[in-house]
Scaffold this motif. Structure first.
Motif, mmCIF file in Angstrom:
data_model
loop_
_atom_site.group_PDB
_atom_site.id
_atom_site.type_symbol
_atom_site.label_atom_id
_atom_site.label_comp_id
_atom_site.label_asym_id
_atom_site.label_seq_id
_atom_site.Cartn_x
_atom_site.Cartn_y
_atom_site.Cartn_z
ATOM 1 N N LEU A 143 33.225 -3.711 -6.407
ATOM 2 C CA LEU A 143 32.034 -3.373 -5.838
ATOM 3 C C LEU A 143 31.250 -4.382 -5.286
ATOM 4 C CD1 LEU A 143 31.201 -0.422 -8.233
ATOM 5 C CD2 LEU A 143 32.112 -0.233 -6.179
ATOM 6 N N ASP A 144 30.556 -4.561 -4.126
ATOM 7 C CA ASP A 144 29.696 -5.497 -3.793
ATOM 8 C C ASP A 144 28.626 -4.745 -3.604
ATOM 9 O OD1 ASP A 144 31.585 -7.980 -3.560
ATOM 10 O OD2 ASP A 144 32.240 -6.899 -1.831
ATOM 11 N N GLY A 145 27.319 -5.611 -3.743
ATOM 12 C CA GLY A 145 26.062 -4.837 -3.690
ATOM 13 C C GLY A 145 25.029 -5.566 -4.519
ATOM 14 N N VAL A 146 24.181 -4.797 -4.992
ATOM 15 C CA VAL A 146 22.861 -5.091 -5.853
ATOM 16 C C VAL A 146 22.634 -3.864 -6.749
ATOM 17 C CG1 VAL A 146 21.797 -6.561 -4.286
ATOM 18 C CG2 VAL A 146 21.033 -4.285 -4.521
ATOM 19 N N THR A 147 22.163 -4.374 -8.047
ATOM 20 C CA THR A 147 21.918 -3.217 -8.746
ATOM 21 C C THR A 147 20.775 -2.349 -8.335
ATOM 22 O OG1 THR A 147 20.544 -4.627 -10.180
ATOM 23 C CG2 THR A 147 22.823 -4.458 -10.627
ATOM 24 N N LEU A 148 20.726 -1.090 -8.935
ATOM 25 C CA LEU A 148 19.286 -0.427 -8.404
ATOM 26 C C LEU A 148 18.114 -1.133 -8.910
ATOM 27 C CD1 LEU A 148 18.042 2.192 -7.395
ATOM 28 C CD2 LEU A 148 18.452 3.286 -9.816
ATOM 29 N N SER A 149 18.196 -1.747 -10.104
ATOM 30 C CA SER A 149 17.230 -2.552 -10.827
ATOM 31 C C SER A 149 16.798 -3.534 -9.921
ATOM 32 C CB SER A 149 17.672 -3.099 -11.877
ATOM 33 O OG SER A 149 16.769 -3.767 -12.667
ATOM 34 N N LYS A 150 17.530 -4.162 -9.176
ATOM 35 C CA LYS A 150 17.180 -5.322 -8.089
ATOM 36 C C LYS A 150 16.673 -4.702 -6.969
ATOM 37 C CE LYS A 150 16.980 -9.568 -6.489
ATOM 38 N NZ LYS A 150 16.032 -10.604 -7.364
ATOM 39 N N PHE A 151 17.077 -3.428 -6.519
ATOM 40 C CA PHE A 151 16.789 -2.775 -5.151
ATOM 41 C C PHE A 151 15.210 -2.118 -5.481
ATOM 42 C CE2 PHE A 151 17.371 1.152 -2.522
ATOM 43 C CZ PHE A 151 17.648 0.319 -1.272
ATOM 44 N N ILE A 152 15.058 -1.572 -6.465
ATOM 45 C CA ILE A 152 13.703 -1.254 -7.049
ATOM 46 C C ILE A 152 12.848 -2.593 -6.865
ATOM 47 C CG2 ILE A 152 12.037 -0.238 -8.726
ATOM 48 C CD1 ILE A 152 14.617 1.273 -9.697
ATOM 49 N N GLN A 153 12.959 -3.306 -7.540
ATOM 50 C CA GLN A 153 12.171 -4.668 -7.594
ATOM 51 C C GLN A 153 11.871 -5.050 -6.140
ATOM 52 O OE1 GLN A 153 13.943 -8.038 -9.408
ATOM 53 N NE2 GLN A 153 11.864 -9.214 -9.797
ATOM 54 N N GLU A 154 12.853 -5.313 -5.333
ATOM 55 C CA GLU A 154 12.705 -5.922 -4.004
ATOM 56 C C GLU A 154 11.900 -4.790 -3.142
ATOM 57 O OE1 GLU A 154 16.655 -6.326 -2.423
ATOM 58 O OE2 GLU A 154 17.058 -8.330 -3.532
ATOM 59 N N HIS A 155 12.105 -3.609 -3.391
ATOM 60 C CA HIS A 155 11.490 -2.444 -2.352
ATOM 61 C C HIS A 155 9.963 -2.640 -2.756
ATOM 62 C CE1 HIS A 155 10.300 1.192 -0.882
ATOM 63 N NE2 HIS A 155 9.520 1.485 -1.680
ATOM 64 N N HIS A 156 9.525 -2.870 -4.200
ATOM 65 C CA HIS A 156 8.155 -2.866 -4.552
ATOM 66 C C HIS A 156 7.303 -4.160 -4.166
ATOM 67 C CE1 HIS A 156 7.451 1.049 -6.371
ATOM 68 N NE2 HIS A 156 8.548 0.943 -6.594
ATOM 69 N N GLN A 157 8.308 -5.127 -4.240
ATOM 70 C CA GLN A 157 7.569 -6.747 -3.908
ATOM 71 C C GLN A 157 7.376 -6.447 -2.318
ATOM 72 O OE1 GLN A 157 10.714 -9.194 -5.014
ATOM 73 N NE2 GLN A 157 10.004 -9.613 -7.004
ATOM 74 N N GLN A 158 8.105 -5.954 -1.758
ATOM 75 C CA GLN A 158 7.646 -5.671 -0.031
ATOM 76 C C GLN A 158 6.675 -4.931 0.281
ATOM 77 O OE1 GLN A 158 11.521 -4.176 1.435
ATOM 78 N NE2 GLN A 158 12.469 -6.124 1.285
ATOM 79 N N LYS A 159 6.304 -3.985 -0.502
ATOM 80 C CA LYS A 159 5.341 -2.772 -0.242
ATOM 81 C C LYS A 159 3.978 -3.110 -1.004
ATOM 82 C CE LYS A 159 8.449 -0.491 2.122
ATOM 83 N NZ LYS A 159 8.410 -0.623 3.703
ATOM 84 N N VAL A 160 4.094 -4.006 -1.940
ATOM 85 C CA VAL A 160 2.762 -4.151 -2.843
ATOM 86 C C VAL A 160 1.512 -4.532 -2.248
ATOM 87 C CG1 VAL A 160 3.245 -6.727 -2.976
ATOM 88 C CG2 VAL A 160 2.111 -5.258 -4.794
ATOM 89 N N SER A 161 1.636 -5.246 -0.926
ATOM 90 C CA SER A 161 0.056 -5.355 -0.138
ATOM 91 C C SER A 161 -0.076 -4.252 0.738
ATOM 92 C CB SER A 161 0.325 -6.489 0.442
ATOM 93 O OG SER A 161 1.266 -6.538 1.625
ATOM 94 N N GLU A 162 0.510 -3.395 0.850
ATOM 95 C CA GLU A 162 0.291 -2.084 1.761
ATOM 96 C C GLU A 162 -0.525 -0.868 0.992
ATOM 97 O OE1 GLU A 162 3.631 -0.786 3.836
ATOM 98 O OE2 GLU A 162 4.482 -2.543 4.048
ATOM 99 N N ARG A 163 -1.555 -0.711 1.677
ATOM 100 C CA ARG A 163 -2.315 0.498 1.077
ATOM 101 C C ARG A 163 -2.068 1.660 1.623
ATOM 102 N NH1 ARG A 163 -8.660 -1.050 0.447
ATOM 103 N NH2 ARG A 163 -8.707 0.730 -0.922
ATOM 104 N N LYS A 164 -1.830 2.842 0.989
ATOM 105 C CA LYS A 164 -1.227 4.070 1.435
ATOM 106 C C LYS A 164 -2.026 5.228 0.530
ATOM 107 C CE LYS A 164 3.380 2.553 2.000
ATOM 108 N NZ LYS A 164 3.255 1.078 1.475
ATOM 109 N N THR A 165 -1.763 6.601 1.414
ATOM 110 C CA THR A 165 -2.388 7.474 0.883
ATOM 111 C C THR A 165 -1.035 8.001 -0.076
ATOM 112 O OG1 THR A 165 -1.219 8.855 2.632
ATOM 113 C CG2 THR A 165 -3.732 8.377 2.867
ATOM 114 N N PRO A 166 -1.244 8.898 -0.828
ATOM 115 C CA PRO A 166 -0.223 9.533 -1.759
ATOM 116 C C PRO A 166 1.099 10.057 -0.929
ATOM 117 C CG PRO A 166 -1.899 10.171 -2.776
ATOM 118 C CD PRO A 166 -2.599 9.519 -1.453
ATOM 119 N N PHE A 167 0.655 10.498 0.262
ATOM 120 C CA PHE A 167 1.739 11.160 1.054
ATOM 121 C C PHE A 167 2.354 9.963 1.505
ATOM 122 C CE2 PHE A 167 3.496 12.475 5.262
ATOM 123 C CZ PHE A 167 4.256 13.398 4.878
#
Length: 365
Positions: free
Chosen positions: A168-192
């Motif tokens: 299997l080639d790829g990344v762990t879900l752990s890394k996937f979660i980390q990268e997602h939240h690092q990219q989105k951390v500065s964006e302010r959003k509504t709950p939706f």
């Protein structure tokens, strides 16, 4: 996949899984023979720089990375052995090494494809319990045939045991979660909007649930579900790994098309542990696991772990981040998990409701 007896921390530690790897058996572990460990030169593979994310209590292999890769052999290549993978499998590079196990990417020379091979560094330097778990993991995984569970191609179970899997080639879900939240951390959003931004992660979570549902239908519970035991491939696959702690549960009588007990995977049983033994990963285990109530562990125990995974997906961190093992176990036993809104005020109410239900203090809920 996982390996045994040392504690390591990696990208999941940045999410709160710094807890966790001591052989969690209530009985004394048989003394190892004092053979020198075999140590091959490690490759420059990317997995080397990422230590294990969530070491597992009670697992025999938690130091190995969560990927399929071949295992090199330190035997004389001219030595005759029916279980020596060297004649057919040519090592390419080492992916990871634990206290007694090693995984490497290898080439299957007969079929001309890359595979994963896993076996002991030194078959004389492992306990019988470790050997039993190793074979148990291979047999369980080989008989759970689902797109979300890594296929096992071959098992050699005499002397120097090994088994071969899909690479299997790829990344762990752990890394996937980390990268997602690092990219989105500065964006302010509504709950939706925040909920919509989680869609890639939530789709992966549904894939995990489908794989676990299949295993449950086959009468098998995983007992060590966590983000670092899930591989996200570059081609859309979501694969649940490390079935070394899996055990069988009594088949329900009210489900249609469920396999009979006689059709359960071979060697899938409540092996090795008595009540009082803690098995699993503290930050993701259910209260009954944390209390060592082996006889009470069932499908709902996996659902609790799935709830913690969903919590981690939404919050971008585990609820027990940065805490020592003993403190985590005490909180899980009570249980006293911080509310999800503490770490993510934008969590949509439906997701909050699902997490709360899955992580209820009562198994019946």
């Amino acid at each position: 996949m996982s390996a045994p007896d040392s504690t390591r921390n990696d990208d999941a530690n940045s999410q709160g899984d710094d807890s966790e790897n001591i052989l969690g058996n209530s009985n004394a572990t048989p003394e190892r023979k004092s053979h020198p460990r075999s140590r091959r030169r490690r490759s420059s593979n990317a997995f080397e720089s990422a230590p294990n994310q969530d070491p597992t209590i009670g697992s025999s292999s938690s130091d190995l990375p969560p990927t399929s890769a071949g295992i090199a052999t330190d035997n004389d290549p001219n030595e005759e052995s029916t279980n020596n993978p060297a004649p057919r499998y040519e090592s390419v590079e080492e992916v990871g090494r634990g206290g007694w196990g090693v995984v490497e990417k290898a080439v299957d020379k007969q079929l001309e494809r890359e595979v994963a091979v896993k076996r002991f560094c030194d078959a004389d330097d492992v306990t019988q319990q470790e050997r039993n778990r190793f074979l148990h993991e291979a047999k369980v995984t080989s008989q759970l045939q689902h797109p979300g569970i890594v296929p096992v191609h071959e098992l050699g179970d005499r002397c120097d045991a090994f088994y071969v899997m899909k690479l299997l080639d790829g990344v762990t879900l752990s890394k996937f979660i980390q990268e997602h939240h690092q990219q989105k951390v500065s964006e302010r959003k509504t709950p939706f909007q925040f909920g919509e931004s989680l869609e890639p992660l939530l789709q992966r979570f549904v894939d995990i649930c489908n794989a676990v549902a299949y295993a449950h239908q086959r009468g098998v519970i995983h007992r060590d579900l966590k983000p670092s035991n899930v591989m996200i491939s570059d081609f859309g696959e979501t694969v649940v790994l490390d079935w070394g702690l899996a055990q069988s549960v009594e088949q329900p009588t009210d489900h249609v098309n469920v396999q009979s007990t006689s059709e359960l995977p071979a060697d899938v049983s409540p092996l090795f542990e008595r009540d009082g033994t803690v098995v699993g990963t503290p930050a993701y285990m259910s209260p009954e696991q944390a209390r060592g109530e082996i006889s009470r562990i069932n499908r709902s125990s996996d659902l609790y772990s799935l709830g913690v995974i969903l919590y981690t997906i939404v919050a971008g961190r585990n609820p027990y981040q940065g805490q020592p093992v003993d403190q985590i176990l005490n909180q899980v036993r009570r249980p006293t998990c911080p509310d999800l809104r503490t770490y993510q005020p934008l969590v949509p109410k439906p997701l909050l409701s699902i997490v709360r239900k899955a992580m209820s203090s009562s198994q019946h809920d």
